[in-house]
Design a protein around this motif. Structure first.
Motif, PDB file in Angstrom:
ATOM      1  N   GLN A 456     -71.761 -38.845 -10.810  1.00 49.25           N
ATOM      2  CA  GLN A 456     -72.186 -38.741  -9.415  1.00 49.25           C
ATOM      3  C   GLN A 456     -71.137 -38.003  -8.586  1.00 49.25           C
ATOM      4  N   ASN A 457     -69.878 -38.361  -8.800  1.00 47.32           N
ATOM      5  CA  ASN A 457     -68.810 -37.701  -8.055  1.00 47.32           C
ATOM      6  C   ASN A 457     -68.730 -36.221  -8.396  1.00 47.32           C
ATOM      7  N   LEU A 460     -71.460 -34.501  -6.404  1.00 49.77           N
ATOM      8  CA  LEU A 460     -71.143 -34.440  -4.972  1.00 49.77           C
ATOM      9  C   LEU A 460     -70.049 -33.415  -4.692  1.00 49.77           C
ATOM     10  N   PHE A 489     -79.283 -40.155  -6.911  1.00 49.01           N
ATOM     11  CA  PHE A 489     -79.344 -40.090  -5.448  1.00 49.01           C
ATOM     12  C   PHE A 489     -80.753 -40.244  -4.888  1.00 49.01           C
ATOM     13  N   MET A 494     -80.880 -36.379  -0.182  1.00 53.14           N
ATOM     14  CA  MET A 494     -79.928 -37.487  -0.094  1.00 53.14           C
ATOM     15  C   MET A 494     -78.569 -37.075  -0.677  1.00 53.14           C
ATOM     16  N   LYS A 498     -74.899 -36.866   1.380  1.00 52.49           N
ATOM     17  CA  LYS A 498     -73.652 -37.483   0.926  1.00 52.49           C
ATOM     18  C   LYS A 498     -72.558 -36.439   0.711  1.00 52.49           C
ATOM     19  N   GLU A 501     -71.146 -35.397   4.034  1.00 52.30           N
ATOM     20  CA  GLU A 501     -70.256 -36.451   4.507  1.00 52.30           C
ATOM     21  C   GLU A 501     -68.903 -36.384   3.775  1.00 52.30           C
ATOM     22  N   LEU A 502     -68.966 -36.140   2.477  1.00 54.72           N
ATOM     23  CA  LEU A 502     -67.739 -36.042   1.687  1.00 54.72           C
ATOM     24  C   LEU A 502     -66.918 -34.833   2.125  1.00 54.72           C
TER      25      LEU A 502
END
Length: 852
Positions: A456-457, A460, A489, A494, A498, A501-502
């Motif tokens: 996931q990271n 992102l 996600f 979505m 994120k 935001e990151l």
């Protein structure tokens, strides 16, 4: 030294042009003025660059005659003024075939200097071409020129140009535009014979887009030198050329190279047709390279939108922006700049996304092994084994191991599209679901959850970098990535929210500080005084996502982390520094050879190089920036513990200058050998210092017997010099510092000198023979070490012995009387025993003496 508004700072040295001296800080100006007075006494020196040391003890006056006129000027001469001693040293490079050269010269020129913009552009081009990947090879003229050639480039004026297919004839001269479009151009004459891979092919290999498993086609291959070199290295490829390989079949390939083709076609429509044809053969990625405009004179006749050379060949020169615009306007696809004059255009969006995602992750076997070790595996109960019962043969177990690797790589349970050998899975387990159940049952689910978070990271970070680089709207086409985004996600929207935001969180210095603290607590680098996190680049992928984005944004401006050893994340200033060292993994004390400071807030960077002109600083306590998984980590830690135990240095902050560090080691008779410290194996000159006060000769040419006979009393064993040095530094120097001058009465005694000593002595016990050996090869004194007798005039020698007992590390001490010389030794036993010699019946006997 105060920070200057102008000039160039490299490590602990500061450089500025002579034109900027008047604008410099008053302290800097004062040092230069003082050094100039000293220099003027010795010579009428010519110079245009001035270098000052951080400790303000030396000023160097350097002459770069072509600074500002040439991109990489050579050092002609240097004058160095040592301010404390007023010593002036001179070095000329006038007859050198390989003089030192200066890089990034724009940093030494004033803001308004006319050459500065072109020099800055050249520095940026060198970076993108990978010319600074091995900084230790580029500090001198010959190595730098060779590096440019090996990367497939040539330097024309202040521009780095791909070594394409045109070598100007010196007899060519620019002439007015020729309007006759019926001239037949000899395009085939532009094909050059190469002995290195061309710039675009080198870029494809460097970026991992062309591998030995890839199919490759060279469109317009000329004489085929790239193909020959690739085939000799195990790559597979074919090519076509309208003159040299007319019969070559134009076949589709994963990777296609259109290298220096469109620039030799004088007709724009044919140019477009060649580009479209090459792209039409591409299934993965197309590399396009063309000649780049130089600031020098164009050779030949102006013809169409290029020039016609004296060899009747055509050349079209592009700027980097013009070439990108041409490619994108013709193909209606993004063209990614890979190097000056080199671009990538992806045919397959999924492949493009895998390439972009690959810049943010490194899901290696080592990483998967780390995930698998998060918790000990739990023994599978009998109730959980039904799917495994049928999987007891070796092939089935191997399939399960591969399946678990796939799970950890994906961070999720795979579906059939993720498994290339699904047939084998079905043959052993009937369905993928049963195989996955068996796999999960005998492995660690906690590891799978950690892998999911890591994946996931990765996604992102990739999307955040996509936004930072201002690429077109993200549309997922890679099937695997689509599944990942949906599972992790819910939707792309979505995930993008994120990621936004990151990305914006990197502006939050508090969040950066917290992430740095967390990383350091996990063994990912050294958090220095809460100002910066420094770590090896191999650890970046394991950082918290906010720091990965922070570093990723920096590398988006500067290129990849390849070729760099350490990364420094500045908490407050919005900067990231990349550092390259000389053999970082292979030595315990690597030296800094290149440093790049990237300023995220104004999206600019500064580059500093170290070499002969700028002595490279040494990195102390390397273990702080790596962890236990790094090559020879245990050896590194043991080396640092041994170094610190010597208590010879203050290595806080940046530590000692390299020369001073090794001078101190040498003075104390220590050497660095691989990852160990060992005592010196060299025989020093007797005139060299032995401690702070004495020379070796003082302890060797010592005593009445030697003074009378003047025998050769020189030690033969290096270990003896080591022991004498220890004796001087641990006992004699402290005594002199506390009591004042002392008189040496008896020091080292070789076997030859001992035979002539009239007094009663005990060479096998007294340690005056130090580490020398007898004719039989055995130590004269088994206690080894070294000994000396000395007297402090006007002092009670009992008080001297008492002070030594309380303040020094020694082996044995003998007190003969209040006004008589004291015998003291050092040695490996370090017993710290003190004896008083007393007369009993005409005999002098030792009695243990204990001071209170």
């Amino acid at each position: 030294m105060p920070m200057a508004r102008i000039g160039k700072r490299v490590g602990q040295r500061f450089y500025l042009h002579t034109d900027q001296v008047a604008e410099s800080e008053s302290t800097i100006g004062g040092l230069i003025a003082k050094a100039s007075v000293i220099l003027a006494r010795r010579a009428d020196a010519r110079f245009n660059v001035i270098r000052l040391n951080e400790n303000e003890d030396e000023v160097a006056f350097l002459d770069y005659p072509s600074l500002g006129a040439e991109p990489f000027p050579s050092l002609a001469s240097s004058w160095r003024v040592h301010l404390p001693s007023e010593l002036v040293t001179y070095r000329s490079y006038a007859e050198s075939l390989n003089p030192p050269i200066l890089h990034r010269t724009e940093l030494l020129l004033a803001e308004g200097h006319p050459a500065r913009p072109s020099l800055q552009a050249l520095t940026d081009a060198c970076e993108s071409a990978g010319l600074f990947e091995h900084p230790k090879l580029i500090g001198f003229r010959q190595q730098w020129d060779a590096q440019i050639r090996e990367k497939g480039y040539q330097l024309i004026g202040t521009q780095l140009v791909p070594m394409g297919n045109y070598v100007p004839d010196q007899n060519d001269a620019p002439t007015p535009l020729v309007a006759d479009s019926k001239i037949l151009v000899d395009r085939h004459l532009t094909a050059l014979t190469r002995n290195v891979l061309s710039a675009p092919v080198q870029s494809l290999i460097r970026d991992g887009l062309l591998t030995k498993d890839s199919s490759f086609f060279d469109y317009g291959c000329g004489k085929g030198d790239d193909l020959t070199s690739l085939q000799l290295s195990g790559f597979h490829g074919t090519g076509w050329d309208p003159y040299y390989r007319q019969l070559g079949e134009r076949v589709p390939a994963e990777v296609v190279n259109l290298g220096f083709v469109i620039n030799v076609i004088e007709n724009r429509e044919e140019r477009i047709a060649a580009l479209e044809a090459a792209y039409g053969l591409t299934t993965r990625v197309l590399a396009v390279a063309a000649m780049i405009t130089t600031s020098g004179t164009s050779y030949g006749h102006t013809f169409a939108d290029g020039i016609l050379t004296s060899r009747n060949t055509f050349q079209k020169y592009y700027t980097q922006a013009e070439l990108q615009h041409f490619l994108e306007s013709v193909l209606e696809e993004d063209a990614y700049p890979a190097a000056p004059g080199v671009f990538y255009i992806f045919r397959d969006r999924a492949d493009e996304q895998r390439y972009l995602l690959g810049r943010t992750q490194n899901r290696s076997r080592v990483a998967r092994a780390r995930l698998a070790c998060i918790r000990p595996k739990q023994r599978v109960s009998k109730a959980a084994e039904p799917a495994i019962v049928s999987a007891q043969n070796e092939e089935a177990r191997a399939l399960l191991a591969q399946l678990w690797d796939t799970c950890l790589e994906l961070g999720r349970l795979p579906d059939e599209e993720d498994i290339p050998d699904i047939g084998n899975i079905q043959r052993h387990f009937r369905t993928l679901k049963r195989a996955v159940s068996a796999c999960v049952a005998q492995n660690n689910e906690e590891a799978l959850r950690a892998a999911a978070l890591s994946r996931q990271n990765d996604i992102l970070v990739m999307i955040a970098r996509h936004f930072f680089e201002r690429r077109r709207n993200l549309a997922l086409v890679d099937p695997r990535l689509k599944v990942d985004v949906r599972m992790f996600f819910g939707s792309l929207r979505m995930a993008e929210a994120k990621a936004h935001e990151l990305l914006f969180s990197v502006q939050d210095t508090t969040a950066i500080r917290v992430a740095c603290e967390r990383a350091a607590s996990q063994g990912l680098g050294w958090f220095e005084e809460e100002r910066s996190l420094q770590l090896h680049t191999s650890l970046v992928e394991r950082l918290p996502p906010i720091l990965r984005v922070y570093v990723g944004c920096a590398t988006a401006l500067a290129g990849s982390l390849a070729g760099w050893d350490l990364v420094k994340v500045h908490v407050e200033s919005g900067k990231v520094t990349l550092m390259s060292f000389d053999d970082f993994p292979g030595v315990p004390l690597p030296r800094l050879v290149s440093r790049m400071k990237i300023r995220l807030r104004d999206q600019d960077l500064d580059i500093f190089e170290y070499g002969e002109t700028h002595p490279p600083p040494t990195l102390y306590h390397k273990s702080r920036y790596i962890n236990e998984e790094f090559h020879r980590y245990a050896d590194q830690v043991q080396f640092e513990e041994a170094l610190d135990a010597l208590k010879l240095f203050d290595l806080s902050g940046y530590g000692l200058p390299t020369a001073q560090f090794y001078q101190t080691l040498h003075a104390n008779r220590w050497e660095v050998s691989d990852f160990s410290l060992r005592r010196s194996t060299q025989i020093p000159a007797l005139s060299e210092p032995c401690g702070r006060v004495f020379r070796y000769a003082d302890l060797i040419h010592c005593g009445e017997t030697w003074a009378t006979l003047r025998l050769d009393n020189t030690p033969r064993a290096p270990e003896t010099f080591n022991a004498l040095n220890d004796l001087a530094r641990t006992v004699l120097d402290p005594v002199v510092e506390y009591f004042g001058a002392i008189k040496l009465t008896y020091g080292f005694a070789s076997p030859g000198l001992t035979r002539h000593v009239q007094a009663r002595i005990a060479p096998a016990l007294d340690q005056h023979a130090s580490c020398e050996v007898s004719k039989s090869g055995k130590p004269v004194c088994a206690r080894l070490g070294a000994a000396v007798d000395f007297l402090v005039e006007d002092e009670d020698m009992y008080e001297v012995a008492k002070w030594i007992s309380a303040n020094c590390r020694f082996d044995r001490m003998y007190v003969y009387g209040a006004n008589k010389p004291l015998h003291v030794s050092v040695g490996p036993d370090a017993t710290a025993e003190v004896y008083e010699l007393v007369d009993r019946g005409g005999r002098r006997l030792p009695r243990r003496l204990i001071f209170k």
